[in-house]
Design an enzyme around this catalytic site. Structure first.
Site: not given
Length: 190
Positions: A15-16
């Site tokens: 997600l980063s």
């Protein structure tokens, strides 16, 4: 004979976007830099909670900076990164728990596939604006990365087991102990 390789641990969550950039740089140069790269799937939501930090998107000035920074860094390191159209839904509502549990299961049973499956999940969310939360999406990523359908299904069935949940929790806690604050951490073991 040169020095022995150093171990670099990369704690990351798909997600980063910054994790993806760090991941690609480390994968690209690990042989040149003579490092053994140890990939450590962790959960950014747990890290944010533990650190008391807010996701950059929730801080207006950081969110604006992130949008421009990601675009420029992606061009610089030649990673096809794009902000998802429904950014807040992807980051804040859907999250990455299932994907990170899946990567934890991959790491536990088929660590040789972890790099490819991680990359494919990043490509789905950050390049092609595709889902990474639904079982079919995770299976599609695993298959595209070269896993057999049967093997990927077997791992997907394990994401709700205590072993996988506990391993992801332990790895996330380890990232926090290293002082993780931004969503990805590098640890050089000498």
């Amino acid at each position: 004979m040169g020095p022995l390789p150093r171990t670099v641990e990369l704690f990351y969550d798909v997600l980063s976007p910054y994790s993806w950039l760090g991941f690609e740089i480390l994968c690209r140069y690990k042989n040149i830099w003579n490092v053994h790269l140890q990939l450590r799937p962790s959960l950014i939501a747990g890290i944010m909670k533990s650190s008391g930090n807010k996701p950059p998107a929730l801080v207006p000035s950081k969110g604006k900076y992130l949008t421009n920074d990601i675009k420029l860094l992606g061009q610089h390191v030649q990673v096809p990164i794009r902000i998802p159209k429904d950014f807040f839904s992807v980051i804040l509502e859907k999250g990455s728990l299932s994907a990170m549990r899946f990567l934890t299961a991959v790491n536990m049973e088929h660590p040789e596939m972890l790099e490819k499956v991680s990359r494919e999940l990043w490509m789905r969310v950050w390049s092609r604006d595709e889902d990474i939360t639904e079982p079919g999406s995770i299976l599609a990523a695993a298959e595209k990365a070269g896993m057999s359908t049967e093997g990927a299904r077997a791992l997907l069935e394990k994401i709700s087991t205590p072993q996988v949940k506990n391993q992801l929790k332990e790895t996330t806690e380890a990232a926090c102990k290293y002082g993780e604050r931004s969503g990805w951490a590098l640890c050089l073991q000498l």
